[in-house]
Design an enzyme around this catalytic site. Sequence first.
Site, mmCIF file in Angstrom:
data_model
loop_
_atom_site.group_PDB
_atom_site.id
_atom_site.type_symbol
_atom_site.label_atom_id
_atom_site.label_comp_id
_atom_site.label_asym_id
_atom_site.label_seq_id
_atom_site.Cartn_x
_atom_site.Cartn_y
_atom_site.Cartn_z
ATOM 1 N N SER A 26 0.838 -1.213 0.000
ATOM 2 C CA SER A 26 0.000 0.000 0.000
ATOM 3 C C SER A 26 0.865 1.253 0.000
ATOM 4 O O SER A 26 0.373 2.360 0.208
ATOM 5 C CB SER A 26 -0.921 0.003 1.227
ATOM 6 O OG SER A 26 -0.164 -0.111 2.418
ATOM 7 N N ASN A 113 -1.457 -2.151 13.367
ATOM 8 C CA ASN A 113 -2.886 -1.836 13.300
ATOM 9 C C ASN A 113 -3.225 -0.516 13.992
ATOM 10 O O ASN A 113 -3.963 0.307 13.453
ATOM 11 C CB ASN A 113 -3.710 -2.977 13.906
ATOM 12 C CG ASN A 113 -3.625 -4.237 13.066
ATOM 13 O OD1 ASN A 113 -3.062 -4.208 11.972
ATOM 14 N ND2 ASN A 113 -4.149 -5.341 13.572
ATOM 15 N N SER A 280 -15.407 26.172 -27.294
ATOM 16 C CA SER A 280 -15.496 24.934 -28.061
ATOM 17 C C SER A 280 -14.373 24.920 -29.090
ATOM 18 O O SER A 280 -13.970 25.971 -29.581
ATOM 19 C CB SER A 280 -16.855 24.883 -28.759
ATOM 20 O OG SER A 280 -16.783 24.097 -29.927
ATOM 21 N N LYS A 286 -19.253 29.578 -28.679
ATOM 22 C CA LYS A 286 -19.645 28.910 -27.435
ATOM 23 C C LYS A 286 -18.974 29.495 -26.194
ATOM 24 O O LYS A 286 -17.811 29.853 -26.201
ATOM 25 C CB LYS A 286 -19.321 27.414 -27.508
ATOM 26 C CG LYS A 286 -20.220 26.608 -28.419
ATOM 27 C CD LYS A 286 -21.676 26.581 -28.010
ATOM 28 C CE LYS A 286 -21.986 25.647 -26.874
ATOM 29 N NZ LYS A 286 -21.736 24.240 -27.169
ATOM 30 N N ASN A 288 -19.052 27.832 -22.582
ATOM 31 C CA ASN A 288 -19.587 26.671 -21.866
ATOM 32 C C ASN A 288 -19.325 26.760 -20.364
ATOM 33 O O ASN A 288 -18.240 27.162 -19.941
ATOM 34 C CB ASN A 288 -18.959 25.387 -22.410
ATOM 35 C CG ASN A 288 -19.361 25.118 -23.852
ATOM 36 O OD1 ASN A 288 -20.442 25.514 -24.287
ATOM 37 N ND2 ASN A 288 -18.481 24.486 -24.596
ATOM 38 N N GLU A 293 -20.395 21.980 -14.739
ATOM 39 C CA GLU A 293 -20.706 20.603 -15.150
ATOM 40 C C GLU A 293 -19.774 19.603 -14.473
ATOM 41 O O GLU A 293 -20.206 18.550 -13.986
ATOM 42 C CB GLU A 293 -20.595 20.480 -16.676
ATOM 43 C CG GLU A 293 -21.649 21.312 -17.393
ATOM 44 C CD GLU A 293 -21.294 21.566 -18.851
ATOM 45 O OE1 GLU A 293 -20.553 20.777 -19.445
ATOM 46 O OE2 GLU A 293 -21.768 22.581 -19.389
HETATM 47 N N1 ARG Z 1 -1.036 -1.400 5.158
HETATM 48 C C1 ARG Z 1 -1.924 -1.942 6.126
HETATM 49 C C2 ARG Z 1 -3.205 -1.058 6.190
HETATM 50 O O1 ARG Z 1 -3.187 0.027 5.698
HETATM 51 C C3 ARG Z 1 -1.231 -1.975 7.414
HETATM 52 C C4 ARG Z 1 -1.823 -2.840 8.462
HETATM 53 C C5 ARG Z 1 -1.357 -4.187 8.324
HETATM 54 N N2 ARG Z 1 -1.696 -4.954 9.438
HETATM 55 C C6 ARG Z 1 -1.783 -6.273 9.360
HETATM 56 N N3 ARG Z 1 -2.165 -6.863 10.403
HETATM 57 N N4 ARG Z 1 -1.524 -6.887 8.257
HETATM 58 O O2 ARG Z 1 -4.240 -1.464 6.674
#
Ligand code: ARG
Length: 474
Positions: A26, A113, A280, A286, A288, A293
């Site tokens: 991520s 977490n 346009s 035009k 617009n 929008e």
């Molecule tokens: N990248 C994860 C998230 O945004 C981090 C948490 C990961 N925790 C785990 N127990 N795998 O949620």
Amino acid sequence: MAKLWQGVPGSKAVSLDPDIERFLSSLSVDTRLLDEDLECSAAHAHMLGEQGILSREDSLRLCDELAVMRCEYREGKLVVDPASEDIHSFIEEELVRRLGDTGKEIHAGRSRNDQVAVAFRLHCKRAFAAAQGRTLDCLDALLDLAKGNTSTLMPGYTHLQRAQAVTLAHELMAWCAGLERDYGRFADGQARADECPLGSGALAGSGLPVDREMTAASLGFARPSRNTMDAVADRDFCVEYASAAAMLMTHLSRACEDIALWASSEYGFVCIADSASTGSSIMPQKRNPDPAELLRGKCARVIGDLTSLLALQKGLPYAYNRDLQEDKSLFFDIEDTINASLCAFAALVRAIQPQPEKMLAATRGSFIEATDLAEFLVGRSVPFRSAYQAAKAIVNQCIDRDCQIRDLDGAQIAAAHPSLQDMKFDMEELADYLRPEACVARRIQTGGPAPGKTMEEIDRLRRFVAEERGKTGA
Ligand code: ARG
């Protein structure tokens, strides 16, 4: 790269399939939380030292290094290792790289977490405040336009049919009323989001003597979250932001729909200055209303994100599940969309050039004074339903004769309905009563379109905006 959750280096950890590794990462999304995580990590490291979980010396070294990393980040010099699983892992890995064994101490008493949850919550709290500030900017723009147009007559519409006379300012203040509530929704949501998840660990807190009150206070939260499982599992604060955002965007999209209609040749009620209208590539004439929008279009996107955030959490078993990683990209998308939309809307409103003659012309010829004709008769002690029927008959008579109400004579009015029998009508008085200016001027009740009432409301809202800016510094 070895993951934080893998065992002793060199032990027979099977590495992840590269496709799985890429899929789980991520980093490209949550790097946006780098600064917040550094801030939260420093608060955690400080608390560990205060509580004697770490030596003061190690706590200080961690805090100092996190401060250095923050500076480097702000100067654009902190290089994030693309092999890290997420930004939260990167921070621990980087501390270990820089400080060796001391770096390995940072994660005592926390889990990724609660680390994710606290950085994200801090970010969200600030996003609530930013949305509030930008909503106030839109209110300012609308109030500036309304102030000069409290006597600018135009037809108000229901079912897109001319209904009754109002003023341009009256409709602008209707938009403001919605935006003021949106502002309140962001404020309410922010107050509920103001809880610190740090110290909740993976789900069950920590057996170490962590002080959650201390970290909550040092990060500026109102209190620690009340339950460690809730703290890592619930993203209702995202949904509250998203739903306030979706309602806000719905309001903006409705206003934009009217702006686009008003800018059409069919209405001609406003021109949009060059700063906010587009042309346009083929039709040179035009002009617009593209910003209006696109604002409508952006609303669809935010509604979609809100729906995704709800679906993401539906049926999710307690406590944390990796599904929740999806919350960030949705939230950031909403945040970027509403911030850009609020700025664009304020600029669009400032580009509106009202065309009062066109609006006034549209108040004529469609019998939008018919309700006032009925009310005039009520003033002469005719029961409303009879007055309504009389007014309807009078309007139909005018349509048949292709004339206006003021063109009839008193006898023709009296003949319109049995309840008007024997009544005398001074047509000069009636015509005066039915002028659109007069219709609007009589509507002096709270919330009504009379210029004086609108001005009072403009002044009240101006004070509200100034007070709120004073409170939040927005
Ligand atoms: N990248 C994860 C998230 O945004 C981090 C948490 C990961 N925790 C785990 N127990 N795998 O949620």
